[in-house]
Design a protein around this motif. Structure first.
Motif, short mmCIF file in Angstrom:
data_model
loop_
_atom_site.label_atom_id
_atom_site.label_comp_id
_atom_site.label_asym_id
_atom_site.label_seq_id
_atom_site.Cartn_x
_atom_site.Cartn_y
_atom_site.Cartn_z
N THR A 142 -28.17 1.42 -87.45
CA THR A 142 -28.02 0.22 -86.55
C THR A 142 -27.43 0.66 -85.12
O THR A 142 -27.62 -0.22 -84.30
CB THR A 142 -26.70 -0.58 -87.34
OG1 THR A 142 -26.97 -0.90 -88.64
CG2 THR A 142 -26.21 -1.57 -86.56
N GLU A 161 -38.54 -0.09 -78.64
CA GLU A 161 -39.12 0.15 -79.95
C GLU A 161 -37.94 0.03 -81.12
O GLU A 161 -38.06 -0.37 -82.06
CB GLU A 161 -39.76 1.45 -80.10
CG GLU A 161 -41.43 1.28 -79.58
CD GLU A 161 -42.08 2.49 -79.58
OE1 GLU A 161 -41.53 3.64 -80.11
OE2 GLU A 161 -43.28 2.75 -78.93
N GLU A 180 -36.70 -3.29 -81.95
CA GLU A 180 -37.70 -3.89 -82.74
C GLU A 180 -37.46 -3.24 -84.02
O GLU A 180 -37.46 -4.26 -85.14
CB GLU A 180 -39.03 -3.85 -82.31
CG GLU A 180 -40.05 -4.32 -83.25
CD GLU A 180 -39.99 -5.99 -82.93
OE1 GLU A 180 -40.47 -6.43 -84.29
OE2 GLU A 180 -39.69 -6.52 -82.32
N GLU A 181 -37.28 -2.12 -84.00
CA GLU A 181 -36.88 -1.55 -85.65
C GLU A 181 -35.58 -2.01 -86.19
O GLU A 181 -35.53 -2.47 -87.42
CB GLU A 181 -36.77 -0.11 -85.34
CG GLU A 181 -38.31 0.71 -85.29
CD GLU A 181 -38.15 2.08 -85.12
OE1 GLU A 181 -36.88 2.69 -85.25
OE2 GLU A 181 -39.07 3.03 -84.91
N ARG A 182 -34.53 -2.28 -85.27
CA ARG A 182 -33.32 -2.90 -85.81
C ARG A 182 -33.55 -4.34 -86.43
O ARG A 182 -33.04 -4.72 -87.26
CB ARG A 182 -32.51 -2.86 -84.72
CG ARG A 182 -30.90 -3.37 -84.90
CD ARG A 182 -30.16 -3.10 -83.91
NE ARG A 182 -28.80 -3.58 -83.97
CZ ARG A 182 -27.60 -3.54 -83.32
NH1 ARG A 182 -27.90 -2.81 -82.07
NH2 ARG A 182 -26.54 -3.76 -83.84
N ARG A 183 -34.53 -5.14 -85.55
CA ARG A 183 -34.72 -6.46 -86.12
C ARG A 183 -35.21 -6.50 -87.50
O ARG A 183 -35.09 -7.29 -88.22
CB ARG A 183 -35.52 -6.98 -84.97
CG ARG A 183 -34.70 -7.67 -83.64
CD ARG A 183 -35.53 -8.65 -82.98
NE ARG A 183 -36.47 -7.91 -81.98
CZ ARG A 183 -36.38 -7.75 -81.01
NH1 ARG A 183 -35.06 -7.64 -80.33
NH2 ARG A 183 -37.40 -6.90 -80.35
N ASN A 184 -36.32 -5.47 -87.65
CA ASN A 184 -36.99 -5.42 -88.79
C ASN A 184 -36.07 -5.13 -89.93
O ASN A 184 -35.96 -5.65 -91.23
CB ASN A 184 -38.07 -4.27 -88.78
CG ASN A 184 -39.38 -5.04 -88.00
OD1 ASN A 184 -39.26 -6.24 -87.82
ND2 ASN A 184 -40.07 -4.02 -87.38
N HIS A 185 -35.04 -3.94 -89.62
CA HIS A 185 -34.09 -3.59 -90.70
C HIS A 185 -33.16 -4.82 -91.01
O HIS A 185 -32.68 -4.93 -92.13
CB HIS A 185 -33.62 -2.30 -90.17
CG HIS A 185 -32.27 -1.88 -90.90
ND1 HIS A 185 -32.53 -1.25 -91.97
CD2 HIS A 185 -30.86 -1.88 -90.79
CE1 HIS A 185 -31.51 -1.04 -92.80
NE2 HIS A 185 -30.45 -1.32 -91.89
N ARG A 210 -33.72 -7.94 -90.89
CA ARG A 210 -34.67 -8.95 -91.69
C ARG A 210 -34.71 -8.48 -93.09
O ARG A 210 -34.44 -9.20 -94.11
CB ARG A 210 -35.92 -9.11 -91.11
CG ARG A 210 -36.68 -10.29 -91.71
CD ARG A 210 -38.17 -10.36 -91.09
NE ARG A 210 -38.03 -10.54 -89.49
CZ ARG A 210 -38.57 -9.63 -88.84
NH1 ARG A 210 -39.01 -8.58 -88.90
NH2 ARG A 210 -38.26 -9.83 -87.23
N GLU A 211 -35.03 -7.00 -93.39
CA GLU A 211 -34.94 -6.37 -94.69
C GLU A 211 -33.72 -6.65 -95.46
O GLU A 211 -33.70 -6.81 -96.39
CB GLU A 211 -35.42 -5.08 -94.56
CG GLU A 211 -37.02 -4.80 -94.32
CD GLU A 211 -37.21 -3.37 -94.05
OE1 GLU A 211 -36.35 -2.42 -94.09
OE2 GLU A 211 -38.42 -2.97 -93.52
N CYS A 212 -32.42 -6.23 -94.62
CA CYS A 212 -31.25 -6.41 -95.16
C CYS A 212 -30.84 -7.92 -95.81
O CYS A 212 -30.25 -8.13 -96.78
CB CYS A 212 -30.08 -6.03 -94.21
SG CYS A 212 -30.08 -4.38 -94.03
N GLU A 259 -33.24 -10.14 -96.68
CA GLU A 259 -34.01 -10.33 -97.76
C GLU A 259 -33.64 -9.62 -99.11
O GLU A 259 -33.45 -10.46 -99.96
CB GLU A 259 -35.43 -9.94 -97.47
CG GLU A 259 -36.09 -10.64 -96.64
CD GLU A 259 -37.47 -10.20 -96.25
OE1 GLU A 259 -37.77 -8.94 -96.79
OE2 GLU A 259 -38.43 -10.55 -95.58
#
Length: 211
Positions: free
Chosen positions: A79, A183, A186-191, A193-195, A197
């Motif tokens: 994070t 980058e 963007e990885e933080r946003r994806n992470h 989103r995964e959290c 879900e």
């Protein structure tokens, strides 16, 4: 009926052996044969059994606790990574050397901690890196050790970028860091989103139970 027959047999045996210091238990109650056994106290076995169970559970509990702490550390480092790259890029754009950037970040963290701020695994590693630099360790080696302690691939990539810049020299380091900052966000946003879900999946069972 059997209980009544047994009580009668015991009463007769008691009356028969009234003058003795003991009573012979009857071997028959009505037309049924009676077999007697001693009711032994097994309470003394409970303590050793509890000790054995505890001996098995304590290491398991410790392993679970350590695993939970490792995952929490990795989550926090992941994070905080975009913040690290953004700060390094910002300060180096202002003309600061990488060494001074690390000392500046460590100083800011120390001030926040003095005001009651949270403990950060990332900034604790930065403080350790600053202490290594003060002790005279080679700068590129200190950054490599920093990235290895953080374990995650993002930090390994960051460590490689800055150590290569120190060893070989590169005028495009700021450009590379800016790209890395984009980058990482963007990885933080994806992470995140995964959290989200994952949290939704965990709530599914309680919601079904409530329904």
């Amino acid at each position: 009926k059997m209980e009544m027959e047994l009580k009668k047999a015991l009463s007769r045996a008691d009356a028969k052996d009234i003058n003795k210091g003991y009573m012979e238990l009857p071997d028959k109650a009505g037309d049924k044969t009676v077999v007697w056994s001693e009711n032994r106290d097994t309470g003394y076995l409970i303590l050793p059994l509890m000790v054995m169970i505890s001996a098995l559970l304590v290491p398991l509990s410790a392993d679970i606790s350590i695993d939970r702490k490792v995952k929490e550390r990795q989550r926090q480092l992941l994070t905080d990574y975009p913040e690290l790259v953004s700060k390094v890029t910002l300060y180096m754009s202002a003309g600061m050397s990488l060494r001074n950037v690390f000392f500046r970040m460590a100083e800011e963290y120390q001030i926040k901690r003095g005001r009651g701020g949270r403990v950060s695994f990332l900034y604790e590693e930065i403080r350790l890196t600053c202490n290594e630099l003060k002790s005279g360790i080679q700068e590129s080696q200190a950054y490599e050790k920093f990235s290895k302690r953080c374990v995650l691939k993002q930090y390994m990539r960051f460590g490689t970028l800055i150590s290569q810049n120190l060893k070989k020299g590169s005028n495009d380091l700021l450009g590379v860091l800016r790209k890395e900052a984009e980058e990482s966000l963007e990885e933080r946003r994806n992470h995140a989103r995964e959290c989200g879900e994952e949290a939704g999946t965990k709530l599914l069972l309680p919601m079904m139970m409530m329904l």
